[in-house]
Design a protein around this motif. Sequence first.
Motif, PDB file in Angstrom:
ATOM      1  N   LEU A 460       9.825 -11.377 -56.125  1.00  0.00           N
ATOM      2  CA  LEU A 460      11.234 -11.035 -56.165  1.00  0.00           C
ATOM      3  C   LEU A 460      11.666 -10.715 -54.744  1.00  0.00           C
ATOM      4  O   LEU A 460      11.094  -9.833 -54.091  1.00  0.00           O
ATOM      5  CB  LEU A 460      11.478  -9.823 -57.071  1.00  0.00           C
ATOM      6  N   TYR A 461      12.662 -11.445 -54.239  1.00  0.00           N
ATOM      7  CA  TYR A 461      13.160 -11.164 -52.895  1.00  0.00           C
ATOM      8  C   TYR A 461      13.969  -9.871 -52.931  1.00  0.00           C
ATOM      9  O   TYR A 461      14.925  -9.746 -53.699  1.00  0.00           O
ATOM     10  CB  TYR A 461      14.042 -12.300 -52.401  1.00  0.00           C
ATOM     11  N   PRO A 462      13.624  -8.882 -52.102  1.00  0.00           N
ATOM     12  CA  PRO A 462      14.330  -7.585 -52.140  1.00  0.00           C
ATOM     13  C   PRO A 462      15.484  -7.526 -51.153  1.00  0.00           C
ATOM     14  O   PRO A 462      15.480  -8.196 -50.115  1.00  0.00           O
ATOM     15  CB  PRO A 462      13.226  -6.601 -51.742  1.00  0.00           C
ATOM     16  N   SER A 463      16.470  -6.719 -51.469  1.00  0.00           N
ATOM     17  CA  SER A 463      17.568  -6.467 -50.535  1.00  0.00           C
ATOM     18  C   SER A 463      17.051  -5.621 -49.375  1.00  0.00           C
ATOM     19  O   SER A 463      15.954  -5.048 -49.428  1.00  0.00           O
ATOM     20  CB  SER A 463      18.714  -5.757 -51.243  1.00  0.00           C
ATOM     21  N   SER A 464      17.860  -5.517 -48.323  1.00  0.00           N
ATOM     22  CA  SER A 464      17.437  -4.818 -47.104  1.00  0.00           C
ATOM     23  C   SER A 464      17.209  -3.332 -47.329  1.00  0.00           C
ATOM     24  O   SER A 464      16.577  -2.672 -46.501  1.00  0.00           O
ATOM     25  CB  SER A 464      18.489  -5.000 -46.004  1.00  0.00           C
ATOM     26  N   THR A 465      17.688  -2.801 -48.439  1.00  0.00           N
ATOM     27  CA  THR A 465      17.504  -1.376 -48.728  1.00  0.00           C
ATOM     28  C   THR A 465      16.122  -1.071 -49.271  1.00  0.00           C
ATOM     29  O   THR A 465      15.756   0.100 -49.403  1.00  0.00           O
ATOM     30  CB  THR A 465      18.547  -0.922 -49.757  1.00  0.00           C
ATOM     31  N   VAL A 466      15.353  -2.107 -49.608  1.00  0.00           N
ATOM     32  CA  VAL A 466      14.072  -1.934 -50.300  1.00  0.00           C
ATOM     33  C   VAL A 466      12.916  -2.203 -49.338  1.00  0.00           C
ATOM     34  O   VAL A 466      12.961  -3.134 -48.523  1.00  0.00           O
ATOM     35  CB  VAL A 466      13.964  -2.893 -51.506  1.00  0.00           C
ATOM     36  N   GLY A 467      11.883  -1.390 -49.449  1.00  0.00           N
ATOM     37  CA  GLY A 467      10.654  -1.633 -48.718  1.00  0.00           C
ATOM     38  C   GLY A 467       9.471  -1.111 -49.506  1.00  0.00           C
ATOM     39  O   GLY A 467       9.590  -0.123 -50.234  1.00  0.00           O
ATOM     40  N   TYR A 468       8.341  -1.821 -49.415  1.00  0.00           N
ATOM     41  CA  TYR A 468       7.123  -1.326 -50.056  1.00  0.00           C
ATOM     42  C   TYR A 468       5.905  -2.013 -49.450  1.00  0.00           C
ATOM     43  O   TYR A 468       6.021  -2.998 -48.706  1.00  0.00           O
ATOM     44  CB  TYR A 468       7.160  -1.528 -51.573  1.00  0.00           C
ATOM     45  N   VAL A 469       4.733  -1.463 -49.766  1.00  0.00           N
ATOM     46  CA  VAL A 469       3.468  -1.935 -49.204  1.00  0.00           C
ATOM     47  C   VAL A 469       2.586  -2.459 -50.333  1.00  0.00           C
ATOM     48  O   VAL A 469       2.494  -1.846 -51.404  1.00  0.00           O
ATOM     49  CB  VAL A 469       2.741  -0.802 -48.450  1.00  0.00           C
TER      50      VAL A 469
END
Length: 567
Positions: A460-469
Amino acid sequence: MSIPGMRRAAVGLTALAVAALGAVATTPEQADARPKPVDVTLLALNDFHGNLEPPSGSSGTIAGQPAGGVEYLATHLAELRAAAKKNTITVAAGDLIGASPLLSAAFHDEPTIEALSMAGLDYASVGNHEFDEGAAELLRIQNGGCHPVDGCADGTPYRGAGFQYLSANAFKTATGRPLMAPYAIHKVQGVKVGFIGMTLEGTPQIVSQQGVAGLTFTDEAETANRYARELRRKGVQTIVVLLHEGGAQAATGGINDCVGMTGPIVDIANRMDPSIDVVVSGHTHQAYNCNINGKLVTSASSFGRLVTDIDLKIDRRTGDVLSAAANNVVVTRDVAKDPKQTALIDHYKTVLGPVADRQVGVTSQALTKTQETLFGTTLGESPLGNVIADAQLAATDDEQDAVAAFMNPGGVRADLDAGPVTYEEAFTVQPFANNLVTLDLTGAQLYCVLEQQFVTGRTLYPSSTVGYVVDPAGATGTAADPCAGTRVVRGSLTIGGTAVDTAATYRVTVNNFLSGGGDGFSALTAGTNQVTGQIDLDAFVAYLTAQSPVSAPALDRIRTTAEVPAA
């Protein structure tokens, strides 16, 4: 009455006659003297979605053959009518319009209605996509007249549909009356055939609130039974339901099989009155040919790639169905094109030119849909996928309070070159006209959605507000329990730079394909407080216009433990 009921009645009469009179043989002369049954052929389709030109890619094949395109569809319908010789009725089970290619969508799907009218369509149920632009627009599509805002887009009057839309379970809330005719009675050689049309009861959950404003939708089986009783009071014994709801069979089933059938259609057919003989279904874009609870239940996949050829034998005296059989026929492209359909397509392509060529934005560099490689697999981000996710968040952050958005790779169909972007180019990138859906997910559910990527093999391509490892050594969940996975490092998921609280609730935007569990993301179906918004293409175009020149974003929203060592 339905076929099983008829068999039971025949058995009962035979036993009674034998008991009262003894066995009486029927002579050949007596048999020949009986009225011959009336042969009726139904030609059925569903989920056409404005595919006037042959659909491309996987959407343009079925049963291993290239298929579809209204020029070929019209020819196949004509050939099937010629083979039947007489008593042919052409019907459809909804979503003829909506989620259409640009050639039809640019003109509010008037070209599709004109094409199907020319192709000889008689009756159609209303699908959920027929409500995309609201009840008033649907009535205009039926009755004619130029669009209230865009006028006569191709410069000629729109005369309305040459077929009858039927809508039995969409009622005007204020009056309790059906929005459109709930059924039609078609007389053939002295017998009456009744057609009841309806869409799925859950239409309000998958269409924008503006689209269904002022309408109430009722249970499919209960509504069908209600109108079946009314039809029988009018002397109609052959009853066909055109239902925009469906199911799916197992992957091993062919286009004329019914293997491991599941989905809403099974329960609906089981609850329908025995007097209903045939259910032409749709919505799921699947092909099947079933007998459920004594009823013939069919679906012709989608995009005009199949036509279901249904043969009925009807008792001339009683009006009952003696037998019903169906065959899904591939709309191959090895037949002559219908010249009237070709002329219609050419006309609208000429008019479309200025619309298709309208510049909607500029890119400072090429935006590709190619996914980056993440620990040996293409489960990473893509520049264009990230831009689309950002566009969907921008379209819903204010009105729906969304804080994150996710886009599926399968919905990104083409690259964008550097330089000016035309409307047609943007449409080619996002041609499916999916609605944006904003819903509530807990932090725990968000982790589960992300873990499901590694079960489905899809990012799933995330929006710029999302980040994870992501931890390549983490455990992968299962289809039954994707939440058991540990590939996403707990505590690493952030929204707006703040760690996600598993107990908190977040407003997240996806398209309606994903919100319904598409691509295997069943975890998204647990989302609550769903609000359906604008078409994804509209959001994309608005973003390109507002943010031009658009650059390729950094691919740093999904990182691995190799990039982010443990503290």
